[in-house]
Design an enzyme around this catalytic site. Sequence first.
Site, PDB file in Angstrom:
ATOM      1  N   THR A  58       3.679  -6.079   3.037  1.00 12.17           N
ATOM      2  CA  THR A  58       4.858  -6.472   2.262  1.00 12.17           C
ATOM      3  C   THR A  58       5.520  -5.302   1.538  1.00 12.17           C
ATOM      4  OG1 THR A  58       3.254  -7.162   0.581  1.00 12.17           O
ATOM      5  CG2 THR A  58       4.247  -8.891   1.912  1.00 12.17           C
ATOM      6  N   GLU A  59       4.777  -4.217   1.315  1.00 13.02           N
ATOM      7  CA  GLU A  59       5.353  -3.026   0.683  1.00 13.02           C
ATOM      8  C   GLU A  59       4.666  -1.781   1.235  1.00 13.02           C
ATOM      9  OE1 GLU A  59       5.591  -2.798  -3.562  1.00 13.02           O
ATOM     10  OE2 GLU A  59       5.791  -4.957  -3.797  1.00 13.02           O
ATOM     11  N   ASN A  60       5.470  -0.819   1.678  1.00 10.23           N
ATOM     12  CA  ASN A  60       4.941   0.489   2.063  1.00 10.23           C
ATOM     13  C   ASN A  60       6.114   1.462   2.129  1.00 10.23           C
ATOM     14  OD1 ASN A  60       4.216   2.257   4.974  1.00 10.23           O
ATOM     15  ND2 ASN A  60       2.934   2.461   3.159  1.00 10.23           N
ATOM     16  N   HIS A  86       0.845  -1.196   0.000  1.00 10.81           N
ATOM     17  CA  HIS A  86       0.000   0.000   0.000  1.00 10.81           C
ATOM     18  C   HIS A  86       0.877   1.242   0.000  1.00 10.81           C
ATOM     19  CE1 HIS A  86      -3.297   2.733   0.887  1.00 10.81           C
ATOM     20  NE2 HIS A  86      -2.562   3.239   1.853  1.00 10.81           N
TER      21      HIS A  86
END
Length: 305
Positions: free
Chosen positions: A204-206, A137
């Site tokens: 997992t992604e920010n 996100h």
Amino acid sequence: EKGYETGEHAPGLKLGGCGAYRAAHHIIKTHAKVWHSYNSTWRREQRGMVGISLTSGWGEPVDPHSPTDRDAAERYIQFHLGWFANPIYRGDYPEVMKNYVGEKSAQEGLGTSRLPTFSVQEKTYIKGTSDFLGIGHFTTRYVLQKSFPFLQVSSYHTDPDLAELVDPSWPAPGPKWLYSVPWGFRRLLNFIKTQYGNPLIYVTENGVSETVQCPQLCDEWRIQYLKGYINEILKALNDGVNVKAYTAWSLLDKFEWNKGFSERFGLYHIDFQNKDKPRYPKASVDYYKKIISANGFPNAREVMS
């Protein structure tokens, strides 16, 4: 979508209106097959987990009191996150997706919907094939209803009949698409909790990139971004959302899709002009180290012994 609909990314196919849906259909079925393979062959011995990582923004209605804006915001999230998560957690594509793509396909004179269908057996096989949900996100959009002219070529982007807006007051330190809107993350996480039965979540992604390199590596905007977004995850935890892990994106500057090395997400600056590719810590490294060591925000008033 960029690989099979617009052709911007590899493999560069421009299968407008159906390419993205067909590619996603295969991804979902393949994911389920991998999960079942692990579940039947290795899980008992290894006791591992298999999940899927989905990247999604948050869509907020421009006017929360407007039913049409609220419906448009619902379509935004269902056409992004729900496209993949709904089959895996609930057994089929979101109803609003099936309705909108189906109706537009009929208007175009097509015999079947551009959105593929799962058989009854496939729905059963796919449902429940994720031991955790990975979430990437980065940003949020305001959303409102927008109808596209019928003569326009059909596409994944026009199917949901919505327009995306941004607030000019939102910080935008990096590329044009990435605005810092921390409160959207908490709402996304709570949506997942409500919609999919509060699954185990790994972020997992920010993170945020920079388009203008700071010579002193003083990425204060990244520090503020991380602070804001991690704080919203803590609020989501207090809401009862089952977030288990967080990963900042990313450790190093790297090759970023069709932006190459020009878009830098890293906590560490890489000198790509040097053949040895030396690495230099940005200011965000020291800040993030403190968060890691405290497993949260350190108390500024705590006396170090």
